[in-house]
Design an enzyme around this catalytic site. Structure first.
Site, mmCIF file in Angstrom:
data_model
loop_
_atom_site.group_PDB
_atom_site.id
_atom_site.type_symbol
_atom_site.label_atom_id
_atom_site.label_comp_id
_atom_site.label_asym_id
_atom_site.label_seq_id
_atom_site.Cartn_x
_atom_site.Cartn_y
_atom_site.Cartn_z
ATOM 1 N N ASP A 69 0.873 -1.237 0.228
ATOM 2 C CA ASP A 69 -0.087 -0.087 -0.002
ATOM 3 C C ASP A 69 0.900 1.332 -0.015
ATOM 4 O O ASP A 69 2.079 1.349 0.414
ATOM 5 C CB ASP A 69 -0.869 -0.008 1.077
ATOM 6 C CG ASP A 69 -1.967 -0.734 1.100
ATOM 7 O OD1 ASP A 69 -2.086 -1.949 0.334
ATOM 8 O OD2 ASP A 69 -2.961 -0.740 2.008
ATOM 9 N N HIS A 214 3.915 -2.193 3.139
ATOM 10 C CA HIS A 214 3.827 -1.090 2.591
ATOM 11 C C HIS A 214 5.163 -0.780 1.817
ATOM 12 O O HIS A 214 6.245 -1.015 2.512
ATOM 13 C CB HIS A 214 3.591 0.140 3.489
ATOM 14 C CG HIS A 214 2.373 0.022 4.258
ATOM 15 N ND1 HIS A 214 2.015 -0.783 5.098
ATOM 16 C CD2 HIS A 214 1.301 1.044 3.912
ATOM 17 C CE1 HIS A 214 0.783 -0.516 5.748
ATOM 18 N NE2 HIS A 214 0.203 0.649 4.829
#
Length: 251
Positions: A69, A214
């Site tokens: 993400d 991430h």
């Protein structure tokens, strides 16, 4: 939505109020208890309280999905190098403004065969308080940037912070998106200790897990390097989340 626990909770509240003859304190207790359940449902994407999200793959195979993400970022090329080295495809949920900042990296993600998902235009900290129209705008503007920069469209959407509510649910339906969650959350943006992040992920893995990471730091890059070795040693293969949707449609 997973109704049964909340139906039981509602029935319990009614019985509780009746048993205590409708005391104001009982009503207040039930109000705050119900509010707590709603907040819990808003922040725990696995519950499917407001939005039915894909959080894992039903499979008997030892396979997991790697999802990243908040990119693309300055660190994303290193992640791509590592994934390429291990011949692994992942799913990247990209922020529109980050795509504008790193267009070449976004194009590289696509060129190397990874799957793309929408993660809104700005990943606003106030996501949970935005109106339906504003959420639609956040999603559609990200779609527009993806099309302009990468000539690509996607039905995949991941709610920022995993937050859902009625407005977000309406926006997802209006934009024809499929909400993608996870069942292994690394907390790599909160935890500083790489060993703790690695341990958290590897201990939680199951067949069909969707892992949330991430591509935003050297820390997570090093965790990924160790995780890929772990997956290889334990004979895990990988899948991208779009294949879950395709398999569901073929069932």
């Amino acid at each position: 939505m997973k109704h049964y626990p909340f139906i039981l909770f509602y029935l319990f509240c009614n019985v509780f109020i009746y048993a205590f003859h409708g005391s104001i304190w009982v009503y207040l207790f039930c109000f705050f208890a119900f509010s707590a359940v709603v907040v819990w449902g808003s922040f725990d994407i696995e519950l499917g309280y407001f939005v039915n999200s894909i959080t894992h793959k039903r499979t008997r195979m030892k396979e997991v999905a790697l999802t990243f993400d908040d990119g693309p970022t300055e660190f994303t090329p290193k992640f791509l190098d590592l994934l390429k080295e291990h011949q692994i495809k992942a799913t990247f949920f990209c922020i529109g403004k980050q795509i504008e900042k790193y267009p070449e990296t976004f194009q590289r993600i696509i060129a190397e065969g990874h799957t793309i998902g929408n993660h809104t235009l700005s990943h606003s900290n106030s996501t949970g308080f935005l109106s339906t129209s504003k959420m639609i705008e956040e999603i559609e503007k990200c779609d527009e940037i993806m099309k302009n920069v990468g000539n690509i469209s996607t039905s995949l959407y991941r709610p920022p912070f995993g937050v859902t509510n009625p407005n977000i649910a309406k926006a997802i339906k209006k934009t024809n998106k499929v909400s993608i969650g996870w069942n292994v959350r690394s907390l790599d943006t909160i935890i500083d200790d790489e060993k703790k992040i690695y341990s958290r992920v590897t201990k939680s893995l199951k067949k069909g897990s969707i892992i949330l990471l991430h591509d935003t730091s050297e820390k997570t890059f090093r965790v990924l390097a160790n995780l890929l070795v772990f997956l290889k040693d334990k004979k895990y293969s990988t899948f991208t989340v779009d294949t879950v949707i395709n398999s569901n449609r073929n069932d």
